[in-house]
Design a protein around this motif. Structure first.
Motif, PDB file in Angstrom:
ATOM      1  N   THR A 305       0.894  -1.188   0.033  1.00  0.00           N
ATOM      2  CA  THR A 305      -0.009  -0.075   0.085  1.00  0.00           C
ATOM      3  C   THR A 305       1.001   1.321  -0.210  1.00  0.00           C
ATOM      4  OG1 THR A 305      -0.107  -0.007   2.442  1.00  0.00           O
ATOM      5  CG2 THR A 305      -1.894  -1.114   1.435  1.00  0.00           C
ATOM      6  N   SER A 306       2.230   1.126   0.118  1.00  0.00           N
ATOM      7  CA  SER A 306       2.954   2.173   0.444  1.00  0.00           C
ATOM      8  C   SER A 306       3.573   3.145  -0.826  1.00  0.00           C
ATOM      9  CB  SER A 306       4.407   1.793   1.124  1.00  0.00           C
ATOM     10  OG  SER A 306       4.043   0.999   2.103  1.00  0.00           O
ATOM     11  N   LYS A 307       3.312   2.465  -2.024  1.00  0.00           N
ATOM     12  CA  LYS A 307       3.684   3.283  -3.428  1.00  0.00           C
ATOM     13  C   LYS A 307       2.718   3.531  -4.351  1.00  0.00           C
ATOM     14  CE  LYS A 307       7.650   2.747  -0.996  1.00  0.00           C
ATOM     15  NZ  LYS A 307       8.096   3.613  -0.246  1.00  0.00           N
ATOM     16  N   CYS A 308       2.916   3.571  -5.267  1.00  0.00           N
ATOM     17  CA  CYS A 308       1.971   3.975  -6.347  1.00  0.00           C
ATOM     18  C   CYS A 308       1.468   5.453  -6.167  1.00  0.00           C
ATOM     19  CB  CYS A 308       0.784   2.780  -6.460  1.00  0.00           C
ATOM     20  SG  CYS A 308       1.479   1.079  -6.922  1.00  0.00           S
ATOM     21  N   TYR A 309       0.005   5.303  -6.193  1.00  0.00           N
ATOM     22  CA  TYR A 309      -0.739   6.598  -6.021  1.00  0.00           C
ATOM     23  C   TYR A 309      -0.948   6.966  -4.593  1.00  0.00           C
ATOM     24  CZ  TYR A 309      -4.895   3.765  -6.219  1.00  0.00           C
ATOM     25  OH  TYR A 309      -5.882   2.840  -5.960  1.00  0.00           O
ATOM     26  N   MET A 310      -0.800   5.601  -3.951  1.00  0.00           N
ATOM     27  CA  MET A 310      -1.599   5.826  -2.794  1.00  0.00           C
ATOM     28  C   MET A 310      -0.635   6.219  -1.408  1.00  0.00           C
ATOM     29  SD  MET A 310      -1.951   2.781  -4.151  1.00  0.00           S
ATOM     30  CE  MET A 310      -1.210   1.312  -3.457  1.00  0.00           C
ATOM     31  N   GLY A 311       0.759   5.718  -1.472  1.00  0.00           N
ATOM     32  CA  GLY A 311       1.787   6.214  -0.456  1.00  0.00           C
ATOM     33  C   GLY A 311       1.435   5.962   0.674  1.00  0.00           C
ATOM     34  N   GLU A 312       0.718   5.038   0.936  1.00  0.00           N
ATOM     35  CA  GLU A 312       0.234   4.893   2.518  1.00  0.00           C
ATOM     36  C   GLU A 312       1.203   4.156   3.261  1.00  0.00           C
ATOM     37  OE1 GLU A 312      -2.243   6.457   4.131  1.00  0.00           O
ATOM     38  OE2 GLU A 312      -3.730   6.746   2.875  1.00  0.00           O
ATOM     39  N   CYS A 313       2.376   4.515   3.212  1.00  0.00           N
ATOM     40  CA  CYS A 313       3.530   3.791   4.079  1.00  0.00           C
ATOM     41  C   CYS A 313       3.277   3.456   5.450  1.00  0.00           C
ATOM     42  CB  CYS A 313       4.896   4.559   3.956  1.00  0.00           C
ATOM     43  SG  CYS A 313       5.291   5.396   2.315  1.00  0.00           S
ATOM     44  N   GLY A 314       2.722   4.428   6.019  1.00  0.00           N
ATOM     45  CA  GLY A 314       2.549   3.942   7.663  1.00  0.00           C
ATOM     46  C   GLY A 314       1.818   2.993   7.833  1.00  0.00           C
ATOM     47  N   PHE A 315       0.807   2.497   6.919  1.00  0.00           N
ATOM     48  CA  PHE A 315      -0.092   1.580   7.434  1.00  0.00           C
ATOM     49  C   PHE A 315       0.617   0.192   7.279  1.00  0.00           C
ATOM     50  CE2 PHE A 315      -3.194   4.947   7.200  1.00  0.00           C
ATOM     51  CZ  PHE A 315      -4.187   4.405   7.826  1.00  0.00           C
ATOM     52  N   ARG A 316       1.593  -0.007   6.639  1.00  0.00           N
ATOM     53  CA  ARG A 316       2.348  -1.294   6.471  1.00  0.00           C
ATOM     54  C   ARG A 316       1.449  -2.363   6.063  1.00  0.00           C
ATOM     55  NH1 ARG A 316       5.636  -0.091   5.167  1.00  0.00           N
ATOM     56  NH2 ARG A 316       7.381  -1.469   5.654  1.00  0.00           N
TER      57      ARG A 316
END
Lengths: 489, 489
Positions: A305-316
């Protein structure tokens, strides 16, 4: 105890001399000394220490939100609903967000994301992942039983490497990784005590992968270990190349011929910018090559979930898919992941949204598409911009950033700078990046942290800062490089 | 390739014979075969298969929310605000929840919990953890630099064990663990290839820890490995005992005398029910014993968001605190955790709320206290109930559940049942638990999964089901045990 009741004077139980020797060998440049210094400088700035710059720009790590990218509204709405289900009665939230949240909650114990899930991950999320892969790969089937949800892609990669590591001395498992590489690989191999086998990407041909180089590297490694694994990062980190379909076919043929387990790190699958480039999953190409390959080659691929257009790194959040894994080994994998109970449930839920995003006709669709497109086209623009500006600097040469989130330009360093660095016991590009940080506040990672051909120097820079800031940064970098070159010529 | 272009017929790269041999040795009973069967039975029930029961009751794992416990409102409010900050404008949320959320967001990159944090964990959270420890331990100072946030306590425990594992053959690190133990320990030691050293808790004295047994076990282990670590779980899992202050002092003295690194698993620190019992942290006792001990003994202690009154297992939040760790080793620890980038940020935020809960005068205080008290007093009641009902069953004898969330009663099995189990290659208590599951839908974990003295049999049962359900379950269990005993006598 001694006579007066005092403890006998002993040393520490745990010292660098008595600790796990493999851990000592671990190195992780993306968060290495340069980042530690950057954090220190940030503190100094806060305390009012005067510097030739106002702020530290951390272009060292692919951390989109930290660089100002906004989260996708739909994702965060669903996550808030899952977290605090009382909000399901709130008419501020769109129905499709509520439906997604209800579906996720219904598959959680006690309808709470605070319950443990199955160790492999929530059933319905694994089904959604399998459906996503199947759609992405033009209908090639994906089995939810082959999907494991993970704590970011890193966790999945380490887990598969762990399964594969065996033998001692000349029979020890060897793992082929690209150079330059993402240092998670070298760090994990060091920790596991597996043998790192380097194959070099071809900088002259836009960091492409030559089969002859794979062959050379494998041959050499067979002298001293048991090469069993080939790791590929596509789109490339730190090098930003996107592999052609032909190249992927060749790699698969090579892995099959040489009896290698293939690991495909595909976390940047939505990050493709250059014209004529397209993302092809290893799995799709494998199956299109026919049963001769698709029924045999063992493959694990990874997403996050960390890359692409989401960038939600913190959620692991993340998943891995295994293809043709021996069923007994799969049982061992399931057992192994059960020891950590389950991946973080918010990350699992977020992974679900990524693979099950709003569809045409749903209330959130328009906004979702608008937000996603905005992120991806800004990245495409910044990829181009980075390449263009860097290539105007004499002494910097930069391949096109075809995909992912990084540029990995080559820098020419004056002989005197190289000597001064060596005298200090520093890698020359570390010396360069450290000076850059001290003088401009720009934090990059030296190429030596990723590996590079002997005698060449690089740095990795993310293209994530907002366009305005990125321009300023690139121009500062240009100025610095010219000054640095002058100073040491 | 062969002449006709077909791939040479080879076997799999990865098989049980060529995989990591340490992983093969891993066992994790809490999610072992009995739980797999329970999941299968649940599916069968859904598909309409007739069973002598309506539902499976999973009393195998400390998963509070799955057993119907409601999340603490304040925690979930803050988490929703952190997840979807647009809610900060919503007047439905109390001010103290908003303040907590703002503070957490301000310490996140880009004010988003989707950004990576420092690998050691968010600064302000580590400060709050240190303040919490200091308050809990009557003012004994805690340094935020010694706090590492983790992915649940499991992650922290494995990380410290990993640092400590070194040597080969007779110099290999030995780790002392209690029997019965929580199988994370045996599983991690197997995976790391460290030597497991068993010391037995004294069932006759309410699962207390005898120093003479520690001594015996250590002496024996010194013959074949290098014992360096002593692990304690207090309050105990699976045994539910709470250690006395005196016992903790004795353990510390023992560890100091024998030069052992002490690991204190204190995740059940709020789960103390029995009259006269109190939780004492190892750190507090260590410091109260004076500088002779507190300046020397190396200690790591662990906490989590998963247990106590929160039961937020899914968030995988936790922390560890190190005391007297060699500074160079600490640098290695920081480096090691950086490879995984950071613990899940929602879990970090939740950990913050646990250590920085509503204070008197804040709007959420009353509700928070009410909810916390309700959970803890229900648990106390259920602990008592479990002990009482189980002890009415001839052939079951159960120590008081002083703390934690489990009862670990001893069961007397008829000779014929033992023989039948052995003939099937099953541990007798596995045979018993499997029959119980098939006949009543109650899912427990056999004592053999935790370790027990040769010739004794037990099971672990959580006390988490709602009181009504727990009563029904205990009575079903009673009935089953009587029937089972009759059948095999």
């Amino acid at each position: 105890m001694s006579e007066n009741g005092a403890l006998p004077l002993r040393g520490k139980v745990l010292t660098v001399d008595t600790m796990n020797p493999n851990v000592k060998k671990v190195d992780y440049a993306v968060r290495g000394p340069i980042v530690q210094r950057a954090v220190q400088i940030e503190k100094e700035l806060k305390e009012g220490v005067k510097k030739p710059f106002e702020e530290v720009i951390k272009a060292n790590i692919g951390d989109a939100h930290a660089m100002g990218q906004r989260p996708i509204t739909f994702f965060r709405q669903v996550m808030a609903l899952c977290t605090y289900p009382q909000l399901l009665d709130d008419n501020k939230f769109p129905e499709d967000a509520k439906n997604r949240a209800r579906r996720i909650l219904q598959s959680c114990g006690g309808n709470s994301i605070g319950a443990y899930t199955s160790s492999q991950g929530i059933d319905c999320v694994r089904h959604d992942v399998a459906n996503y892969i199947q759609r992405r790969d033009g209908g090639i089937p994906s089995d939810p039983d082959n999907i494991y949800l993970t704590t970011g892609a890193s966790d999945g990669i380490v887990t598969i490497l762990k399964l594969l590591t065996a033998g001692e001395g000349r029979t020890r498992t060897g793992v082929m990784i690209s150079i330059p590489q993402y240092p998670l690989y070298s760090a994990s191999l060091a920790e596991l005590g597996a043998v790192q086998i380097n194959y070099y990407l071809n900088e002259e041909k836009c960091w492409s992968l030559d089969i002859s180089e794979l062959q050379r590297s494998l041959q050499a490694a067979r002298e001293h270990c048991n090469p069993r694994v080939l790791c590929i990062i596509n789109p490339g980190n730190p090098t930003g190349q996107v592999q052609s379909r032909q190249c992927i076919e060749d790699v698969i043929r090579f892995a099959a011929k040489e009896n290698l387990f293939l690991m495909a790190d595909e976390v940047y699958q939505d990050n493709v910018y250059a014209e004529g480039c397209e993302f092809h999953s290893f799995k799709k190409v494998l199956f299109e090559m026919g049963p001769e390959y698709s029924s045999k080659l063992e493959l694990a691929s990874f997403h996050s979930t960390s890359k692409c257009y989401m960038g939600e790194c913190g959620f692991r959040g993340g998943y891995l898919e295994v293809i043709n894994m021996d069923p007994e080994v799969k049982a061992q994998l399931t057992k192994l992941v059960s020891v950590r109970l389950c991946p973080p449930v918010p990350g699992q839920a977020l992974m679900d949204l990524v693979v099950n995003s709003p569809q045409p006709g749903e209330p959130s669709y328009q906004t979702f598409i608008k937000e996603r497109t905005a992120v991806l086209s800004a990245l495409a623009e910044k990829a181009k911009l980075t390449e263009e500006i860097l290539n105007t600097v004499p002494g910097i040469s930069c391949n096109p950033v075809q995909g992912a989130m990084y540029s990995f330009p080559r820098i020419t360093l004056p002989e005197r700078a190289i000597n001064e660095a060596k005298a200090k016991g520093q890698a020359p590009d570390m010396f360069y990046c450290m000076k850059l940080l001290e003088e401009t506040g720009i934090c990059l990672v030296p190429g030596s942290g990723f590996g590079q051909r002997e005698g060449t120097y690089h740095f990795r820079m993310t293209i994530l800062p907002p366009t305005d800031k990125l321009k300023i940064m690139l121009n500062k970098l240009k100025e610095f490089h010219q000054k640095f070159t002058q100073q040491y010529s």
